[in-house]
Write an enzyme that holds these catalytic residues in place. Structure first.
Site, PDB file in Angstrom:
ATOM      1  N   ASN A  77      -8.348  -2.084  13.527  1.00 44.40           N
ATOM      2  CA  ASN A  77      -9.301  -1.931  13.308  1.00 44.40           C
ATOM      3  C   ASN A  77      -9.541  -3.304  12.282  1.00 44.40           C
ATOM      4  OD1 ASN A  77      -8.187  -1.112  11.498  1.00 44.40           O
ATOM      5  ND2 ASN A  77      -9.416   0.362  10.753  1.00 44.40           N
ATOM      6  N   GLU A 122      -9.595  -0.976   4.764  1.00 46.58           N
ATOM      7  CA  GLU A 122     -10.052  -1.294   5.703  1.00 46.58           C
ATOM      8  C   GLU A 122     -11.893  -1.378   6.306  1.00 46.58           C
ATOM      9  OE1 GLU A 122      -8.730   0.209   8.086  1.00 46.58           O
ATOM     10  OE2 GLU A 122      -8.481   3.215   7.501  1.00 46.58           O
ATOM     11  N   HIS A 142      -7.401  -3.829   9.206  1.00 45.97           N
ATOM     12  CA  HIS A 142      -7.516  -4.076   8.263  1.00 45.97           C
ATOM     13  C   HIS A 142      -6.082  -3.990   7.530  1.00 45.97           C
ATOM     14  CE1 HIS A 142      -4.883   0.079   9.390  1.00 45.97           C
ATOM     15  NE2 HIS A 142      -4.311  -0.676   8.875  1.00 45.97           N
ATOM     16  N   ASP A 163       0.329  -0.843   0.194  1.00 42.46           N
ATOM     17  CA  ASP A 163      -0.086  -0.310   0.024  1.00 42.46           C
ATOM     18  C   ASP A 163       0.927   0.919  -0.121  1.00 42.46           C
ATOM     19  OD1 ASP A 163       0.694  -0.245   2.460  1.00 42.46           O
ATOM     20  OD2 ASP A 163      -1.039   0.216   3.442  1.00 42.46           O
TER      21      ASP A 163
HETATM   22  C1  GLP Z   1      -0.722   0.553   8.869  1.00 42.01           C
HETATM   23  C2  GLP Z   1      -0.378  -0.133   7.024  1.00 42.01           C
HETATM   24  C3  GLP Z   1      -0.572  -1.695   6.969  1.00 42.01           C
HETATM   25  C4  GLP Z   1      -0.117  -2.228   8.679  1.00 42.01           C
HETATM   26  C5  GLP Z   1      -0.859  -1.834   9.870  1.00 42.01           C
HETATM   27  C6  GLP Z   1      -0.306  -1.799  11.469  1.00 42.01           C
HETATM   28  O1  GLP Z   1      -1.700   1.464   8.497  1.00 42.01           O
HETATM   29  N1  GLP Z   1      -1.324  -0.177   5.978  1.00 42.01           N
HETATM   30  O2  GLP Z   1      -0.327  -2.164   6.225  1.00 42.01           O
HETATM   31  O3  GLP Z   1       0.320  -3.485   8.543  1.00 42.01           O
HETATM   32  O4  GLP Z   1      -1.472  -0.196   9.482  1.00 42.01           O
HETATM   33  O5  GLP Z   1       1.013  -0.808  11.815  1.00 42.01           O
HETATM   34  P1  GLP Z   1       1.251  -1.007  12.917  1.00 42.01           P
HETATM   35  O6  GLP Z   1       2.957  -2.185  12.262  1.00 42.01           O
HETATM   36  O7  GLP Z   1       2.665   0.729  12.065  1.00 42.01           O
HETATM   37  O8  GLP Z   1       0.908  -1.692  14.037  1.00 42.01           O
END
Ligand code: GLP
Length: 242
Positions: A136, A143, A138, A67
């Site tokens: 959440n 989302e 995702h 992403d």
């Molecule tokens: C982000 C990314 C995801 C990631 C997730 C967890 O917003 N879009 O690809 O896996 O949220 O993030 P973190 O590892 O900082 O908790």
């Protein structure tokens, strides 16, 4: 689904690194799907260490990232492009022409999404997809919503994600409201998936990921339909598993 519960973040990261490196050792021209975020930082540090010790060679590896924030260019310090070069690509021998990230700034973003999806197919599909998970549920930026994109697409971020991710920006106003993400279908087409999660704040998302109904209210629950998923957790993220 296999669930591995490790002692802490370091052990979770080491286990994930062994799996990624093992994949590359078994199949040097492997196609990796990669994720950003604080969760995967430890994994990338472990992989850099293994590369420096000569234990793994990324010369023939192809990568596709999950992403990117819509409207952030590759030089923006909060873009996922920037993150990946800073935290992995600049430190290993993956070839520049084999690195792929969705564009957040393409003039025709829909065409760029379709082209990204085609490139994944042309590369032979993703052999091993690395995922983190949002609080959440995702995955990528898929989302919780009544409907989810099947293929790479431009999506709206939820208010919750904007708030959670604002910790990386100077203010919540600076967080992009949209992102480009591989779709749920893109992710589920990967031959093998590993999902990492650490910390108590991920425990509820993990409970919904591994048990209960498949629902677009928790996009990671769709992983239950995939034949080869390994979830690697620290003890805190596993706290709500029965
Ligand atoms: C982000 C990314 C995801 C990631 C997730 C967890 O917003 N879009 O690809 O896996 O949220 O993030 P973190 O590892 O900082 O908790």
């Amino acid at each position: 689904m296999r669930v591995l519960i490790e002692k802490d973040y370091t052990e979770m990261s080491k286990k994930a690194a062994l799996m990624v490196a093992g994949q590359v050792l078994l199949q040097p021209a492997t196609v990796l799907g990669l994720a950003t975020g604080s969760t995967t930082l430890g994994l990338y540090q472990e992989l850099i260490g293994m590369y420096r010790r000569g234990e793994v060679d990324f010369a023939n590896v192809t990568t596709f990232n999950l992403d990117e924030y819509y409207s952030l260019g590759p030089d923006h310090p909060q873009s996922y492009h920037y993150f990946m070069y800073e935290n992995l690509f600049n430190h290993i021998n993956v070839k520049a022409e084999r690195i792929h990230l969705p564009s957040g700034t393409a003039a025709d973003i829909k065409a760029a999404c379709a082209a990204y999806e085609r490139k994944i197919t042309e590369a032979g599909g993703i052999d091993l997809q690395v995922l983190g998970v949002g609080v959440n549920g995702h995955i990528g930026f898929n989302e919780p919503n009544p409907s989810l994109p099947v293929y790479t697409d431009l999506v709206d971020l939820t208010e919750e994600t904007i708030q959670v991710n604002s910790r990386f920006f100077r203010s919540v106003e600076e967080v992009p409201r949209q992102a480009v993400t591989m779709g749920i279908g893109t992710i589920l087409k990967a031959r093998r998936i590993i999902l990492l999660a650490n910390g108590r704040h991920k425990a509820e998302a993990i409970r919904k990921t591994v048990s209960g109904m498949v629902t677009s209210a928790c996009p990671s629950s769709f992983l239950q339909t995939h034949p080869d998923v390994t979830i690697i957790l620290d003890q805190e993220a596993a706290a709500l598993l029965g």
